[in-house]
Design an enzyme around this catalytic site. Structure first.
Site, short mmCIF file in Angstrom:
data_model
loop_
_atom_site.label_atom_id
_atom_site.label_comp_id
_atom_site.label_asym_id
_atom_site.label_seq_id
_atom_site.Cartn_x
_atom_site.Cartn_y
_atom_site.Cartn_z
N TYR A 145 0.83 -1.19 0.00
CA TYR A 145 0.00 0.00 0.00
C TYR A 145 0.87 1.25 0.00
CZ TYR A 145 -3.68 -3.22 1.45
OH TYR A 145 -4.58 -4.25 1.51
N LYS A 151 -3.76 -3.07 -10.42
CA LYS A 151 -2.60 -2.91 -9.56
C LYS A 151 -1.33 -3.05 -10.41
CE LYS A 151 -5.15 -4.69 -5.63
NZ LYS A 151 -5.94 -3.51 -5.65
N HIS A 208 -6.79 1.34 -1.12
CA HIS A 208 -6.55 0.05 -1.76
C HIS A 208 -5.06 -0.17 -1.99
CE1 HIS A 208 -10.78 -0.64 -2.56
NE2 HIS A 208 -10.87 0.64 -2.90
#
Length: 71
Positions: free
Chosen positions: A10, A48, A18
């Site tokens: 993170y 991601k 998120h």
């Protein structure tokens, strides 16, 4: 683990947002392009970036960031 990698990472505290990265630990120089390709595809699918954490012979961990590039 839910995303098939070892860790999520993170930018901020996990309660505040998120994960930005999926991290997969690879020992030594034996990482295959298939592993990297799978990780990049998976990370892209869940919005991601993929980090390969290369750990070898007691050296400091080296991180390589991969992102999918689309034309």
């Amino acid at each position: 683990f839910k995303y098939g990698t070892h860790f999520r990472a993170y930018d901020v505290h996990p309660d505040d947002g998120h994960a930005r990265y999926l991290v997969h630990v690879m020992e030594g120089p034996s990482a295959t392009w298939e592993e990297i390709s799978r990780g990049v595809r998976l990370a892209h699918g869940v919005k991601k970036e993929f980090l390969a954490a290369l750990a070898a012979d007691g050296r400091p961990v080296t991180y390589l960031r991969f992102r999918r590039v689309t034309p």
